[in-house]
Design a protein around this motif. Structure first.
Motif: not given
Length: 344
Positions: A20-23, A97-107, A216-218
């Motif tokens: 995991t990076g941001a994407v 880990l929460r941040l990692g899961i949130a990043s996947e939602r943004a993607l 990432s979301e943007q």
């Protein structure tokens, strides 16, 4: 971020764990040190009477993870497992880990679990393998995917998940059709964001932050808009018009070749005619990709039209009724490619 195994030719892809990076999508590995009785294994190491319990627990965890319910997903993991990190050393707290899961939602990550199979029992616990189909980087919004051949490897012990790893098969098309075009688009349109988005590996994996999640979301939303735009709007640009004319010439030559080969095949040998069409189209797609692609229409062709063509010719023999209307129509609407739809 996807590691350096993705570099090189398209034929070098293999099943990879994700980092995991941001994407990047986390390859989630956790190891527990808790002691006690096993769930699904008795104290002598033999199977317990209720082997369905580990499967049910695994499915509950995967449901929580797939619905981005971080607190519920974390509740299935041991404290010691989290403390030892999830692949990356900085993933050692629930918040990380929460941040990692949130990043996947943004993607735009989505998973569909196809079932969990029991792999065996040991002192470590009950091992399970859960296959799933996947969308990521908003592939479903583009009209690509889902990507198959992926699985979670889970170990259940004492009512908790003590290890979990997700592996993605890049040979399913995700690397070529989604990740690489997106990374190229970022390098062209937003080069200053490449490091934060995880598409630039030169400085290592960057931690996921609230800012990188928003970015990432943007950017992935912008990417979808870029690949779904109508390239015909740019035909007044000389470079784009010349590019479309080159694609049209390549497709016309392929169409003529198909016609000549099929005329030499007996009419009753329909399988041979289909094989000829598919072979010529597979030879043609690399020629289309090799044509110099103007920046103004990079997204519609590299990010959507060419991947749609690959999807058509990869899935057509297996899913003919569903594909023979929608996919060809989308491809034919792309300037320069209408003559390339001759397999249906």
């Amino acid at each position: 971020m996807i590691t350096q195994q993705l570099s090189g030719s398209r034929t070098e892809r293999r099943t990879l764990a994700w980092v995991t990076g941001a994407v990047g999508i986390t390859t989630f590995v956790v190891v527990a040190t808790a002691v006690g009785g096993w769930l699904g294994v008795d104290k002598a190491g033999d199977p317990a009477q209720n082997p369905e319990r580990p499967v049910a627990l695994a499915r509950e965890f995967l449901d929580a993870y797939g619905s981005f319910d971080a607190d519920r997903a974390l509740s299935y993991l041991t404290t010691d497992a989290i403390a030892q990190g999830a692949v990356e050393e900085d993933r050692t707290t629930p918040e990380q880990l929460r941040l990692g899961i949130a990043s996947e939602r943004a993607l735009g990550y989505k998973q569909t679990i196809n079932g969990c199979e029991h792999q065996g029992n040991s002192a470590s616990g009950v091992s399970l393998r859960c296959a799933f189909d996947m969308h990521a980087i908003r592939s479903d919004e583009i009209g690509l995917g889902p990507y198959t051949g992926n699985y979670w490897s889970l170990t259940v012990r004492d009512g908790k998940i003590v290890s979990a790893r997700r592996e993605v098969d890049f040979n399913s098309g995700f690397g070529d059709q989604i990740w690489e075009p997106f990374a190229k688009w970022v390098s062209i349109e937003h080069p200053d964001d490449a490091l934060a988005l995880g598409t630039d590996e030169s400085q290592g994996i960057q931690p996921v932050t609230a800012d990188s999640i928003r970015l990432s979301e943007q950017r992935t939303a912008e990417y979808v808009a870029a690949v779904k735009q109508n390239p015909a709007a740019h035909l007044d640009q000389p470079k784009v018009a010349a590019y479309v004319a080159q694609l049209d010439s390549i497709c016309a030559a392929a169409q003529a070749k198909v016609k000549n080969e099929i005329q030499a095949i007996p009419q009753q040998n329909q399988p041979a005619a289909i094989q000829a069409r598919e072979r010529i189209m597979r030879e043609t797609i690399p020629k289309l990709r090799a044509a110099p692609l103007p920046r103004a229409v990079f997204g519609p062709y590299e990010g959507r039209a060419f991947p749609l063509m690959e999807k058509l010719f990869n899935e057509y023999p297996h899913n003919r009724q569903q594909l023979e209307v929608s996919l060809p129509r989308q491809i034919q609407q792309t300037p320069g490619l209408d003559k390339c739809i001759f397999t249906v």
